[in-house]
Design a protein around this motif. Sequence first.
Motif, PDB file in Angstrom:
ATOM      1  N   ASP A 152       0.856  -1.249   0.141  1.00 45.94           N
ATOM      2  CA  ASP A 152       0.006  -0.061   0.090  1.00 45.94           C
ATOM      3  C   ASP A 152       0.930   1.394   0.063  1.00 45.94           C
ATOM      4  O   ASP A 152       0.641   2.278  -0.753  1.00 45.94           O
ATOM      5  N   ARG A 153       1.990   1.278   0.803  1.00 47.45           N
ATOM      6  CA  ARG A 153       2.892   2.379   0.776  1.00 47.45           C
ATOM      7  C   ARG A 153       4.486   1.863   0.989  1.00 47.45           C
ATOM      8  O   ARG A 153       4.661   0.589   0.871  1.00 47.45           O
ATOM      9  N   VAL A 154       5.336   2.649   0.284  1.00 48.88           N
ATOM     10  CA  VAL A 154       6.632   2.486   0.323  1.00 48.88           C
ATOM     11  C   VAL A 154       7.470   3.331   1.117  1.00 48.88           C
ATOM     12  O   VAL A 154       7.368   4.514   0.838  1.00 48.88           O
ATOM     13  N   SER A 155       8.570   2.827   1.592  1.00 48.72           N
ATOM     14  CA  SER A 155       9.595   3.635   2.084  1.00 48.72           C
ATOM     15  C   SER A 155      10.955   3.180   1.631  1.00 48.72           C
ATOM     16  O   SER A 155      11.272   1.992   1.649  1.00 48.72           O
ATOM     17  N   THR A 201       2.628   6.520  -1.029  1.00 45.46           N
ATOM     18  CA  THR A 201       2.032   5.318  -1.913  1.00 45.46           C
ATOM     19  C   THR A 201       2.888   5.369  -3.341  1.00 45.46           C
ATOM     20  O   THR A 201       3.385   6.643  -3.541  1.00 45.46           O
ATOM     21  N   LEU A 202       2.678   4.221  -4.171  1.00 45.42           N
ATOM     22  CA  LEU A 202       3.280   4.537  -5.581  1.00 45.42           C
ATOM     23  C   LEU A 202       2.543   5.469  -6.374  1.00 45.42           C
ATOM     24  O   LEU A 202       3.820   6.289  -6.994  1.00 45.42           O
ATOM     25  N   ALA A 203       1.602   5.949  -6.071  1.00 49.46           N
ATOM     26  CA  ALA A 203       0.915   7.148  -6.781  1.00 49.46           C
ATOM     27  C   ALA A 203       1.681   8.463  -6.415  1.00 49.46           C
ATOM     28  O   ALA A 203       1.980   9.289  -7.269  1.00 49.46           O
ATOM     29  N   GLU A 204       1.992   8.355  -5.327  1.00 47.39           N
ATOM     30  CA  GLU A 204       2.689   9.737  -4.598  1.00 47.39           C
ATOM     31  C   GLU A 204       4.240   9.766  -4.991  1.00 47.39           C
ATOM     32  O   GLU A 204       4.795  10.857  -4.952  1.00 47.39           O
ATOM     33  N   LEU A 205       4.649   8.917  -5.422  1.00 48.29           N
ATOM     34  CA  LEU A 205       6.097   8.622  -5.689  1.00 48.29           C
ATOM     35  C   LEU A 205       6.389   8.486  -7.117  1.00 48.29           C
ATOM     36  O   LEU A 205       7.530   8.327  -7.573  1.00 48.29           O
ATOM     37  N   ARG A 206       5.619   8.804  -7.734  1.00 48.71           N
ATOM     38  CA  ARG A 206       5.602   8.689  -9.415  1.00 48.71           C
ATOM     39  C   ARG A 206       6.495   9.940  -9.938  1.00 48.71           C
ATOM     40  O   ARG A 206       6.911   9.804 -11.030  1.00 48.71           O
ATOM     41  N   HIS A 207       6.467  10.761  -8.899  1.00 50.93           N
ATOM     42  CA  HIS A 207       7.234  12.119  -9.436  1.00 50.93           C
ATOM     43  C   HIS A 207       8.809  11.828  -9.517  1.00 50.93           C
ATOM     44  O   HIS A 207       9.513  12.835 -10.066  1.00 50.93           O
ATOM     45  N   LEU A 208       9.258  10.563  -9.093  1.00 49.35           N
ATOM     46  CA  LEU A 208      10.730  10.336  -9.022  1.00 49.35           C
ATOM     47  C   LEU A 208      11.123  10.137 -10.233  1.00 49.35           C
ATOM     48  O   LEU A 208      12.309   9.995 -10.487  1.00 49.35           O
ATOM     49  N   THR A 209      10.229   9.913 -11.260  1.00 51.87           N
ATOM     50  CA  THR A 209      10.797   9.467 -12.539  1.00 51.87           C
ATOM     51  C   THR A 209       9.753   9.848 -13.807  1.00 51.87           C
ATOM     52  O   THR A 209       8.788  10.507 -13.478  1.00 51.87           O
ATOM     53  N   ARG A 210       9.655   9.423 -14.970  1.00 55.89           N
ATOM     54  CA  ARG A 210       9.134   9.788 -15.953  1.00 55.89           C
ATOM     55  C   ARG A 210       8.251   8.671 -16.457  1.00 55.89           C
ATOM     56  O   ARG A 210       8.672   7.432 -16.567  1.00 55.89           O
ATOM     57  N   THR A 211       7.356   9.280 -17.322  1.00 55.67           N
ATOM     58  CA  THR A 211       6.460   8.210 -17.938  1.00 55.67           C
ATOM     59  C   THR A 211       6.884   7.915 -19.369  1.00 55.67           C
ATOM     60  O   THR A 211       7.180   8.913 -20.069  1.00 55.67           O
ATOM     61  N   SER A 212       6.781   6.597 -20.000  1.00 56.73           N
ATOM     62  CA  SER A 212       7.143   6.451 -21.355  1.00 56.73           C
ATOM     63  C   SER A 212       5.946   6.538 -22.140  1.00 56.73           C
ATOM     64  O   SER A 212       4.984   5.858 -21.879  1.00 56.73           O
ATOM     65  N   VAL A 213       6.192   7.309 -23.331  1.00 53.78           N
ATOM     66  CA  VAL A 213       5.224   7.630 -24.182  1.00 53.78           C
ATOM     67  C   VAL A 213       5.706   7.138 -25.540  1.00 53.78           C
ATOM     68  O   VAL A 213       6.694   7.345 -26.069  1.00 53.78           O
TER      69      VAL A 213
END
Length: 294
Positions: free
Chosen positions: A198-201, A213-225
Amino acid sequence: MTDVITLTGVVKRFGPVTALDGLDLTVRQGEVHAFLGPNGAGKTTTLRVLLGLLHAQAGSMDVLGMDPWRQTAALHRRLAYVPGDVSLWPNLSGGEVIDLLGRLRGGVDPRRRDEFIERFDLDPRKKGRSYSKGNRQKVALIAALASDVELYVLDEPTSGLDPIMESTFRESVRELRADGRTVLLSSHILSEAEALCDRVSIIRDGRIVESGTLAELRHLTRTSVTATIERGADGLADLPGVHDLVMEDGRVTAQVESDAMPGFVAALAGSGVLTLESHPPTLEDLFLQHYARS
């Protein structure tokens, strides 16, 4: 939501080596919390401190409302711990070890014990000295999972298990969460954490550097398009937040930061988009990106 584990400013040194350097960790009731970091980052030391097996030089620790160093025996009756490298009494059978560990926590439910022995395909009659690493791990997991406790602390719990047994383990953890139990899962297997948590440290050099949460940590990298377009798209390379852009034969690939995604998609739209695919970063992407940046 109640916090089951709260570590604040924890410092643990071994002589001149600082293993934990002001670590803060919070685990909430009823969640599966992934605790991630490479070997040597301080994961196991953190677990031993919160279990009362090591004494920290500084910081405050609260586990299930207790001080783990001063109330160790009472604490261990309310939690189950599975180490990453399990050692068994060589002359006791697997079943005897499961029952012994269960009695230390107030007993195990015989029905749940037998159910998990069947699930993990363990022969409980064999002596501990004859078990492989995977079977020793199964004994510890069964003893923990069959216990009626509030908190499960699992340190590399699937070490030595084959893929089928890993799947069995994941199913068992999901059942614990559905039953309102709390799981702290220390692992270097990112796919395992991503499937369960549910959450990651994320721990680095004895400190928590990211938590959420994973959603909150998505800022650490980029989305592949990846997109196919009818005609050339000018100006994509000049957009802020767009990286590794490749345009060839009507096909566009790029790594796009979250904030830049609306502008990037709008720029593509003017080129006649035929297909468009985007893939959010995986936990492995997040983890590796963070360590690369650090």
